[in-house]
Design a protein around this motif. Structure first.
Motif, PDB file in Angstrom:
ATOM      1  N   ALA A 214      21.082  -8.722 -13.571  1.00  0.00           N
ATOM      2  CA  ALA A 214      20.416  -9.750 -14.379  1.00  0.00           C
ATOM      3  C   ALA A 214      19.341 -10.504 -13.610  1.00  0.00           C
ATOM      4  O   ALA A 214      18.298 -10.850 -14.166  1.00  0.00           O
ATOM      5  N   LEU A 215      19.572 -10.765 -12.318  1.00  0.00           N
ATOM      6  CA  LEU A 215      18.650 -11.603 -11.554  1.00  0.00           C
ATOM      7  C   LEU A 215      17.875 -10.834 -10.495  1.00  0.00           C
ATOM      8  O   LEU A 215      17.243 -11.420  -9.635  1.00  0.00           O
ATOM      9  N   THR A 216      17.920  -9.511 -10.580  1.00  0.00           N
ATOM     10  CA  THR A 216      17.102  -8.701  -9.678  1.00  0.00           C
ATOM     11  C   THR A 216      15.820  -8.301 -10.402  1.00  0.00           C
ATOM     12  O   THR A 216      15.692  -8.473 -11.610  1.00  0.00           O
ATOM     13  N   ASP A 217      14.888  -7.761  -9.668  1.00  0.00           N
ATOM     14  CA  ASP A 217      13.687  -7.205 -10.293  1.00  0.00           C
ATOM     15  C   ASP A 217      13.204  -6.017  -9.474  1.00  0.00           C
ATOM     16  O   ASP A 217      13.867  -5.610  -8.526  1.00  0.00           O
ATOM     17  N   GLY A 218      12.080  -5.450  -9.879  1.00  0.00           N
ATOM     18  CA  GLY A 218      11.559  -4.287  -9.172  1.00  0.00           C
ATOM     19  C   GLY A 218      12.401  -3.045  -9.417  1.00  0.00           C
ATOM     20  O   GLY A 218      13.140  -2.943 -10.397  1.00  0.00           O
ATOM     21  N   PRO A 219      12.337  -2.060  -8.497  1.00  0.00           N
ATOM     22  CA  PRO A 219      13.050  -0.785  -8.675  1.00  0.00           C
ATOM     23  C   PRO A 219      14.562  -0.950  -8.844  1.00  0.00           C
ATOM     24  O   PRO A 219      15.183  -0.223  -9.616  1.00  0.00           O
ATOM     25  N   MET A 220      15.173  -1.898  -8.109  1.00  0.00           N
ATOM     26  CA  MET A 220      16.622  -2.085  -8.221  1.00  0.00           C
ATOM     27  C   MET A 220      17.004  -2.468  -9.646  1.00  0.00           C
ATOM     28  O   MET A 220      17.953  -1.917 -10.224  1.00  0.00           O
ATOM     29  N   TRP A 221      16.261  -3.398 -10.230  1.00  0.00           N
ATOM     30  CA  TRP A 221      16.548  -3.831 -11.606  1.00  0.00           C
ATOM     31  C   TRP A 221      16.379  -2.662 -12.578  1.00  0.00           C
ATOM     32  O   TRP A 221      17.241  -2.431 -13.426  1.00  0.00           O
ATOM     33  N   LYS A 222      15.281  -1.929 -12.443  1.00  0.00           N
ATOM     34  CA  LYS A 222      15.017  -0.815 -13.368  1.00  0.00           C
ATOM     35  C   LYS A 222      16.110   0.236 -13.280  1.00  0.00           C
ATOM     36  O   LYS A 222      16.606   0.729 -14.303  1.00  0.00           O
ATOM     37  N   GLU A 223      16.524   0.598 -12.060  1.00  0.00           N
ATOM     38  CA  GLU A 223      17.544   1.631 -11.888  1.00  0.00           C
ATOM     39  C   GLU A 223      18.888   1.199 -12.466  1.00  0.00           C
ATOM     40  O   GLU A 223      19.567   1.961 -13.150  1.00  0.00           O
ATOM     41  N   HIS A 224      19.267  -0.041 -12.190  1.00  0.00           N
ATOM     42  CA  HIS A 224      20.587  -0.497 -12.622  1.00  0.00           C
ATOM     43  C   HIS A 224      20.620  -0.837 -14.109  1.00  0.00           C
ATOM     44  O   HIS A 224      21.659  -0.670 -14.753  1.00  0.00           O
ATOM     45  N   ARG A 225      19.524  -1.275 -14.656  1.00  0.00           N
ATOM     46  CA  ARG A 225      19.482  -1.490 -16.101  1.00  0.00           C
ATOM     47  C   ARG A 225      19.595  -0.149 -16.829  1.00  0.00           C
ATOM     48  O   ARG A 225      20.349  -0.018 -17.802  1.00  0.00           O
ATOM     49  N   ARG A 226      18.851   0.841 -16.355  1.00  0.00           N
ATOM     50  CA  ARG A 226      18.907   2.183 -16.966  1.00  0.00           C
ATOM     51  C   ARG A 226      20.320   2.755 -16.854  1.00  0.00           C
ATOM     52  O   ARG A 226      20.846   3.335 -17.805  1.00  0.00           O
ATOM     53  N   PHE A 227      20.939   2.574 -15.696  1.00  0.00           N
ATOM     54  CA  PHE A 227      22.296   3.080 -15.498  1.00  0.00           C
ATOM     55  C   PHE A 227      23.276   2.392 -16.458  1.00  0.00           C
ATOM     56  O   PHE A 227      24.153   3.049 -17.043  1.00  0.00           O
ATOM     57  N   ALA A 228      23.135   1.084 -16.646  1.00  0.00           N
ATOM     58  CA  ALA A 228      24.027   0.347 -17.555  1.00  0.00           C
ATOM     59  C   ALA A 228      23.884   0.852 -18.979  1.00  0.00           C
ATOM     60  O   ALA A 228      24.884   1.103 -19.669  1.00  0.00           O
TER      61      ALA A 228
ATOM     62  N   THR B 184      22.731   3.744 -20.068  1.00  0.00           N
ATOM     63  CA  THR B 184      23.210   5.125 -20.186  1.00  0.00           C
ATOM     64  C   THR B 184      24.737   5.171 -20.197  1.00  0.00           C
ATOM     65  O   THR B 184      25.352   5.872 -21.012  1.00  0.00           O
ATOM     66  N   THR B 185      25.357   4.405 -19.289  1.00  0.00           N
ATOM     67  CA  THR B 185      26.816   4.427 -19.182  1.00  0.00           C
ATOM     68  C   THR B 185      27.467   3.820 -20.413  1.00  0.00           C
ATOM     69  O   THR B 185      28.482   4.323 -20.913  1.00  0.00           O
ATOM     70  N   LEU B 186      26.891   2.736 -20.929  1.00  0.00           N
ATOM     71  CA  LEU B 186      27.435   2.135 -22.147  1.00  0.00           C
ATOM     72  C   LEU B 186      27.390   3.129 -23.305  1.00  0.00           C
ATOM     73  O   LEU B 186      28.340   3.239 -24.091  1.00  0.00           O
ATOM     74  N   ARG B 187      26.291   3.870 -23.408  1.00  0.00           N
ATOM     75  CA  ARG B 187      26.189   4.887 -24.465  1.00  0.00           C
ATOM     76  C   ARG B 187      27.220   5.996 -24.253  1.00  0.00           C
ATOM     77  O   ARG B 187      27.876   6.447 -25.190  1.00  0.00           O
ATOM     78  N   ASN B 188      27.366   6.426 -23.004  1.00  0.00           N
ATOM     79  CA  ASN B 188      28.315   7.506 -22.711  1.00  0.00           C
ATOM     80  C   ASN B 188      29.755   7.104 -23.021  1.00  0.00           C
ATOM     81  O   ASN B 188      30.591   7.963 -23.329  1.00  0.00           O
ATOM     82  N   PHE B 189      30.038   5.809 -22.909  1.00  0.00           N
ATOM     83  CA  PHE B 189      31.397   5.345 -23.190  1.00  0.00           C
ATOM     84  C   PHE B 189      31.525   4.735 -24.579  1.00  0.00           C
ATOM     85  O   PHE B 189      32.409   3.927 -24.836  1.00  0.00           O
ATOM     86  N   GLY B 190      30.601   5.110 -25.464  1.00  0.00           N
ATOM     87  CA  GLY B 190      30.844   4.850 -26.873  1.00  0.00           C
ATOM     88  C   GLY B 190      29.974   3.825 -27.563  1.00  0.00           C
ATOM     89  O   GLY B 190      30.156   3.602 -28.759  1.00  0.00           O
ATOM     90  N   LEU B 191      29.049   3.179 -26.854  1.00  0.00           N
ATOM     91  CA  LEU B 191      28.246   2.161 -27.536  1.00  0.00           C
ATOM     92  C   LEU B 191      27.473   2.790 -28.690  1.00  0.00           C
ATOM     93  O   LEU B 191      26.748   3.774 -28.523  1.00  0.00           O
TER      94      LEU B 191
ATOM     95  N   CYS C 236      18.709  -8.763 -23.326  1.00  0.00           N
ATOM     96  CA  CYS C 236      20.062  -8.518 -22.850  1.00  0.00           C
ATOM     97  C   CYS C 236      20.489  -7.069 -23.127  1.00  0.00           C
ATOM     98  O   CYS C 236      20.442  -6.617 -24.274  1.00  0.00           O
ATOM     99  N   PRO C 237      20.913  -6.307 -22.100  1.00  0.00           N
ATOM    100  CA  PRO C 237      21.309  -4.911 -22.324  1.00  0.00           C
ATOM    101  C   PRO C 237      22.581  -4.772 -23.148  1.00  0.00           C
ATOM    102  O   PRO C 237      22.876  -3.694 -23.670  1.00  0.00           O
ATOM    103  N   GLY C 238      23.353  -5.853 -23.281  1.00  0.00           N
ATOM    104  CA  GLY C 238      24.584  -5.801 -24.063  1.00  0.00           C
ATOM    105  C   GLY C 238      24.410  -6.204 -25.513  1.00  0.00           C
ATOM    106  O   GLY C 238      25.406  -6.418 -26.219  1.00  0.00           O
ATOM    107  N   GLU C 239      23.154  -6.288 -25.989  1.00  0.00           N
ATOM    108  CA  GLU C 239      22.902  -6.732 -27.360  1.00  0.00           C
ATOM    109  C   GLU C 239      23.627  -5.852 -28.380  1.00  0.00           C
ATOM    110  O   GLU C 239      24.246  -6.347 -29.327  1.00  0.00           O
ATOM    111  N   GLY C 240      23.566  -4.543 -28.197  1.00  0.00           N
ATOM    112  CA  GLY C 240      24.200  -3.637 -29.152  1.00  0.00           C
ATOM    113  C   GLY C 240      25.705  -3.839 -29.224  1.00  0.00           C
ATOM    114  O   GLY C 240      26.295  -3.847 -30.315  1.00  0.00           O
TER     115      GLY C 240
END
Length: 492
Positions: A111-125, A127-134, A431-435
């Motif tokens: 939530a409070l990072t930016d740059g490549p770290m934020w992009k990678e971890h947001r994308r991972f979140a 993708t993983t939420l979708r894979n586990f049923g979102l 917010c990535p958890g909106e869905g």
């Protein structure tokens, strides 16, 4: 005597000149800052929203305040918010540094990072939420399974009034835990109870008066003041999450992920150590971000929902009529049913609007020198998105200052979502958890309204809708009057 007064005045003037805050050229207007303190002494730190609204009335939709010597620009209204967070999303996508929230998260997580770290971890979140049923039936089943525990509690208290303060937090916590840890916890479990308490306490401190003092006056940061409680809580949550990670490292089977932790550990192995933003401590902080987001916002929105449903029985009855007609003999609600429930959909969105759960979102910062609505905004300027101003913007809503589901209905009674509806913020930082939140809100509200009637207790006095301010706002504590639908009147 005169010499002493002169010396005192000279010293004061010297300090004033030394610490005088210079406003950048063509910077948004705002109240004049005081040396060292900025505008700290001119704001009501218990609840900033009223003062921010008054400042907007005086200085316009874009104005500045100072947090100590740090300039901040406050965005008010739909136009300013869209221009900054959507149209110029890249220029306004950074996070400020050296604030209490940064120190609490130690610059890790998502939530409070930016740059490549934020992009990678947001994308991972995502993708993983979708894979586990979102967005899938499997996630609905997790939520509906958790709702059965809420319903069981309410059934035991039918005909009485119960305290709902942690009931929805426990449900939200368990739903996100099934994704993160692959398990749910009993409502009396120590892990669940302690982490919920720590999360809610932190939410009240952040954006509150002591956090503002911490951000404005660096010299006080090591003193034993109330903001230290947030750091203690964070350490305790991290320890409990680190224990979960350790257990997963021992029990996981590579290539057969059970949950997000297993997926993350697998990703760490795949990437290796060299230059990767994925790491074990980062995982702990990442889990903390997701646990916080998945527990507090939806839970506080649900507390707001049932406060308004109790005190607006006509709205509650109209929703129940629509729910009964749509579901009929169907055993359980489905998220897809929302498309056939325009009024209930409108009510839930109206609850989110009036709940104003994250009124100032998380602060942004500019990535480079830019312009906004005719003003020059230097690189690194703190940006405060006043989402509250958009959710009550008089130019955008039919009934901006009252609870009325008609704000989300057109003349034909169809559900519509105005552009100014942005409780989860806007742009790439939404917010990535909106869905997940939308699915939880719909299924919980519909399932409970189908089975129960909610009544404001006779001895509860006049309802107070004023929320308790913080990073996330929550209604003041109240008691929830419950009875099974079709049964007699609520007892004393």
């Amino acid at each position: 005597m005169l010499g002493s007064l002169f010396l005192l005045w000279t010293s004061f003037w010297f300090l004033f000149v030394l610490f005088k805050i210079q406003r950048p050229k063509n910077f948004p207007p705002g109240p004049w800052p005081i040396p060292i303190f900025g505008n700290l002494l001119q704001l009501n730190l218990v609840n900033l929203l009223y003062d921010l609204r008054k400042l907007s009335e005086r200085y316009g939709k874009v104005y500045s305040i100072y947090l100590g010597r740090k300039p901040a620009v406050v965005l008010n209204g739909l136009q300013a918010m869209k221009e900054a967070l959507v149209t110029q999303s890249v220029e306004f996508a950074a996070r400020p540094k050296d604030h209490m929230v940064n120190h609490l998260t130690e610059g890790k997580g998502v939530a409070l990072t930016d740059g490549p770290m934020w992009k990678e971890h947001r994308r991972f979140a995502l993708t993983t939420l979708r894979n586990f049923g979102l967005g899938k039936r499997s996630m609905e089943e997790r939520i509906l399974g958790e709702i059965s525990y809420i319903a069981s509690h309410l059934e035991k208290n039918a005909g009485k009034a119960t305290d709902p303060q942690t009931l929805f937090h426990k449900a939200g916590f368990n739903v996100i835990c099934t994704v993160l840890f692959g398990t749910r916890f009993k409502h009396e479990d120590e892990f669940l109870q302690l982490n919920i308490r720590h999360i809610t306490e932190i939410a009240k401190i952040i954006n509150g008066p002591w956090a503002m003092i911490y951000d404005t006056l660096p010299l006080v940061r090591n003193l034993p003041l109330p903001f230290q409680k947030a750091f203690q809580n964070m350490r305790m949550i991290r320890k409990s999450l680190a224990d979960q990670v350790s257990q997963h490292k021992e029990s996981r089977v590579p290539g057969e992920p059970r949950d997000l932790i297993d997926c993350y550990l697998g990703e760490m192995e795949k990437r290796g150590d060299a230059g990767s933003s994925f790491g074990e401590y980062q995982l702990v902080c990442y889990l903390l971000d997701l646990l916080f987001a998945g527990t507090d916002t939806s839970s506080n929105t649900l507390l707001t929902a049932f406060l308004y449903l109790m005190t607006h029985p006509d709205v509650q009855e109209r929703c129940q009529k629509e729910i009964d007609e749509v579901l009929g003999e169907k055993e359980q609600a489905s998220f897809e049913d929302r498309h056939r429930m325009p009024y209930t959909q409108a009510m839930i969105h109206e609850v989110q609007r009036v709940a104003d759960t994250a009124p100032l979102s998380l602060f942004h910062a500019t990535t480079k020198d830019t312009q906004l609505m005719g003003y020059d905004i230097p690189k690194g300027t703190i940006i405060i998105p006043n989402l509250s101003s958009v959710l009550s913007d008089e130019s955008q809503w039919k009934f901006p200052h009252e609870f009325n589901p008609s704000n989300f209905l057109n003349d034909q009674g169809e559900f519509v979502k105005p552009e100014a509806f942005m409780p989860f913020s806007a742009g790439p930082r939404v917010c990535p958890g909106e869905g997940l939140a939308r699915m939880e809100l719909f299924l919980i509200v519909v399932t409970l309204l189908r089975r129960f009637k909610f009544i404001w207790p006779e001895d509860a006095g006049v309802p107070d809708y004023t929320p308790v301010f913080g990073l996330t706002q929550t209604p003041k504590p109240y008691r929830l009057g419950v009875r099974l639908r079709g049964s007699g009147d609520l007892g004393p």
